[in-house]
Design an enzyme around this catalytic site. Sequence first.
Site, mmCIF file in Angstrom:
data_model
loop_
_atom_site.group_PDB
_atom_site.id
_atom_site.type_symbol
_atom_site.label_atom_id
_atom_site.label_comp_id
_atom_site.label_asym_id
_atom_site.label_seq_id
_atom_site.Cartn_x
_atom_site.Cartn_y
_atom_site.Cartn_z
ATOM 1 N N TYR A 101 0.858 -1.181 0.000
ATOM 2 C CA TYR A 101 0.000 0.000 0.000
ATOM 3 C C TYR A 101 0.892 1.228 0.000
ATOM 4 C CZ TYR A 101 -3.427 3.469 1.621
ATOM 5 O OH TYR A 101 -4.238 4.568 1.740
ATOM 6 N N LYS A 129 4.697 8.938 8.821
ATOM 7 C CA LYS A 129 4.581 8.335 10.162
ATOM 8 C C LYS A 129 5.637 8.815 11.163
ATOM 9 C CE LYS A 129 1.955 4.637 8.131
ATOM 10 N NZ LYS A 129 0.595 4.423 8.478
ATOM 11 N N ASP A 156 9.310 2.822 -0.527
ATOM 12 C CA ASP A 156 8.285 3.451 0.303
ATOM 13 C C ASP A 156 8.598 3.070 1.747
ATOM 14 O OD1 ASP A 156 6.136 4.187 1.782
ATOM 15 O OD2 ASP A 156 4.626 3.458 0.367
HETATM 16 N N1 PMP Z 1 2.937 4.080 2.262
HETATM 17 C C1 PMP Z 1 2.876 3.143 3.222
HETATM 18 C C2 PMP Z 1 3.878 2.025 3.228
HETATM 19 C C3 PMP Z 1 1.895 3.221 4.212
HETATM 20 O O1 PMP Z 1 1.832 2.281 5.159
HETATM 21 C C4 PMP Z 1 0.975 4.300 4.181
HETATM 22 C C5 PMP Z 1 -0.119 4.450 5.229
HETATM 23 N N2 PMP Z 1 -0.382 3.421 6.033
HETATM 24 C C6 PMP Z 1 1.086 5.243 3.162
HETATM 25 C C7 PMP Z 1 2.081 5.106 2.225
HETATM 26 C C8 PMP Z 1 0.167 6.410 3.089
HETATM 27 O O2 PMP Z 1 0.437 7.279 4.124
HETATM 28 P P1 PMP Z 1 -0.697 8.304 4.647
HETATM 29 O O3 PMP Z 1 -1.747 7.473 5.284
HETATM 30 O O4 PMP Z 1 0.063 9.176 5.612
HETATM 31 O O5 PMP Z 1 -1.172 9.056 3.468
#
Ligand code: PMP
Length: 437
Positions: free
Chosen positions: A144, A267, A239
Amino acid sequence: MRHTNSARIFRAAKKVIPGGVNSPVRAFGAVGGTPPIIARGHGARVYDADGNEYIDYVGSWGPLILGHAHPAVVSAVTAAAKRGTSFGAPIEAEVRLAELITGAYSAAEKVRLVNSGTEATMTALRLARAFTKRDVIVKFAGCYHGHSDCLLAKGGSGLMTLAIPSPPGVPKAFTALTAVLPYNDLAAVERFAKSRRGKIAAIIVEPVAANMGVVPPAKGFLEGLRKLCDRMRALLIFDEVITGFRVAWGGAAGLYGVRPDLVAFGKVIGGGLPVGAYGGRADIMDLMAPVGDVYQAGTLSGNPIATAAGIATIEALERRGTYAELERKGRALEEGLREAFASAGVPATLTRVGSLMTAFFAKGPVTDYASAVKSDTKAYARFFHGMLERGIYLAPSQFEAAFVSLAHTNSDIEDTIVAARETLASRRMKGAQHERR
Ligand code: PMP
């Protein structure tokens, strides 16, 4: 446990917010029941609107590596707010946060701060396409990367939990440029690369997948992606929204010794406030406006309060031994749970990298989307509720990580293991085993 206040507030929420939540997985759709409304948090614990106390392994889905309301973060945020909440002009703190990130993560020679992980990955892709002058993106099933259009195909997290492989509202033409391949399958990536020679702009990957539950990279997978990208002159994008400053000071890139061209953070770098960042090679980053003409902007980017929380968090992580401590706590939890599952005779596969962990209700091995999705999600739901009743707050979905923080004490972890033993031995779970036979 009483949940009268939570139930009342959630009923009101559903009238004015779709599903009663501002992010889908929070609604408990995959496990049933209604979520406790959280009133406050302290250290490793959260407290709901009825005064119930839980040991928390969600940790705001990753940012709270120091625990809730950490004094250093609270005082940094309070002091920043007193100086003004937003200027829309350069401030010194954003330089400090950028220096901390680039100092820890050598592949990020320059970074740009944004407000979420979604913005970070979305912009990294735009930049990769502009730099390579190519259009095709490779992503992996079950990873994701936020909710921007071209990254929603076969996503993990809520999309996997709610079984929405290709969500409506995203034109097919947009995702036609996104190839989705199986995680940990280098041969599949090589085959695809051959078929689309000269077309692939970037491969984007969670270097430790943590949105289909935790799935570590197979030996050689990340190195193989690096070599392949070099060969086809495509960019490798890590990511690290979950893994950045989580699995090691230098993120997964540091842990596995593989250097991406671009990286997305979120995060932990915001310490619980809305922050994301993308970064990478200086020559690529300098294509961004105002140096170059690739465009991205943000009213609240580099916000003083969010930046202060990020700096305080990263500075606290900088002291010696934090990652060894996270590893030790993660390992204690893993070993205790493994033993609890084994002695209850419940088949499970435990995966873990440092303080990120998942107990899959599956014989395993779990190496990708197809094997993760074989988990017995009904058994997970029963386990989840058994744990919640015993004051342990896990992610309300099988396909998420448990986040251990520095605030979890040895006795929190022991209490969690005792709760797991009790839950796995309870009539609720036993009934499930009879059903399976
Ligand atoms: N990339 C990863 C690996 C994530 O786990 C997440 C959110 N859980 C995101 C992108 C998206 O981040 P956000 O919810 O802050 O938009």
